[in-house]
Design a protein around this motif. Structure first.
Motif, mmCIF file in Angstrom:
data_model
loop_
_atom_site.group_PDB
_atom_site.id
_atom_site.type_symbol
_atom_site.label_atom_id
_atom_site.label_comp_id
_atom_site.label_asym_id
_atom_site.label_seq_id
_atom_site.Cartn_x
_atom_site.Cartn_y
_atom_site.Cartn_z
ATOM 1 N N UNK A 53 0.833 -1.200 0.000
ATOM 2 C CA UNK A 53 0.000 0.000 0.000
ATOM 3 C C UNK A 53 0.874 1.259 0.000
ATOM 4 N N UNK A 54 1.944 1.238 0.775
ATOM 5 C CA UNK A 54 2.861 2.376 0.838
ATOM 6 C C UNK A 54 3.503 2.632 -0.526
ATOM 7 N N UNK A 55 3.914 1.563 -1.190
ATOM 8 C CA UNK A 55 4.516 1.690 -2.519
ATOM 9 C C UNK A 55 3.527 2.312 -3.502
ATOM 10 N N UNK A 56 2.287 1.824 -3.466
ATOM 11 C CA UNK A 56 1.260 2.355 -4.369
ATOM 12 C C UNK A 56 0.977 3.827 -4.087
ATOM 13 N N UNK A 85 3.007 6.033 -2.690
ATOM 14 C CA UNK A 85 4.150 6.864 -3.092
ATOM 15 C C UNK A 85 4.142 7.091 -4.597
ATOM 16 N N UNK A 86 3.765 6.066 -5.349
ATOM 17 C CA UNK A 86 3.662 6.206 -6.805
ATOM 18 C C UNK A 86 2.567 7.217 -7.149
ATOM 19 N N UNK A 146 2.039 14.976 -7.848
ATOM 20 C CA UNK A 146 2.975 16.110 -7.889
ATOM 21 C C UNK A 146 3.284 16.503 -9.327
ATOM 22 N N UNK A 147 3.415 15.505 -10.183
ATOM 23 C CA UNK A 147 3.697 15.770 -11.591
ATOM 24 C C UNK A 147 2.516 16.502 -12.228
ATOM 25 N N UNK A 148 1.298 16.056 -11.921
ATOM 26 C CA UNK A 148 0.097 16.720 -12.443
ATOM 27 C C UNK A 148 0.010 18.160 -11.936
ATOM 28 N N UNK A 200 -3.309 11.588 0.407
ATOM 29 C CA UNK A 200 -2.259 10.605 0.158
ATOM 30 C C UNK A 200 -1.104 10.810 1.125
ATOM 31 N N UNK A 201 -0.713 12.054 1.329
ATOM 32 C CA UNK A 201 0.398 12.354 2.233
ATOM 33 C C UNK A 201 0.091 11.893 3.659
#
Length: 69
Positions: A18-21, A23-24, A30-32, A47-48
């Motif tokens: 879940x943490x990996x997902x 962070x992705x 952030x990119x958006x 999410x944070x």
């Protein structure tokens, strides 16, 4: 938003996944935001905070495991 009780019921492997997902997803959000294509600004905060909850749970579990050993 993930409830703390729901996260507590998950195994260590499930929390790591879940943490990996998350962070992705955080990276994508952030990119958006940087390219002005963000549709749900509140999702960044969600999410944070969920990432923080998972890390806190993992830290609690590792400390309790150390205390038992």
């Amino acid at each position: 938003m993930a409830k703390t009780e729901d996260l507590r019921q998950k195994s260590d492997d499930q929390l790591s996944e879940e943490l990996t997902n998350l962070k992705r997803e955080q990276f994508n959000l952030r990119f958006q935001a940087a390219t002005n294509q963000l549709e749900a600004p509140a999702r960044i905060r969600e999410v944070r905070r969920t990432i923080a909850k998972i890390k806190t749970l993992q830290n609690e579990r590792s400390r309790s495991a150390e205390a038992k050993a």
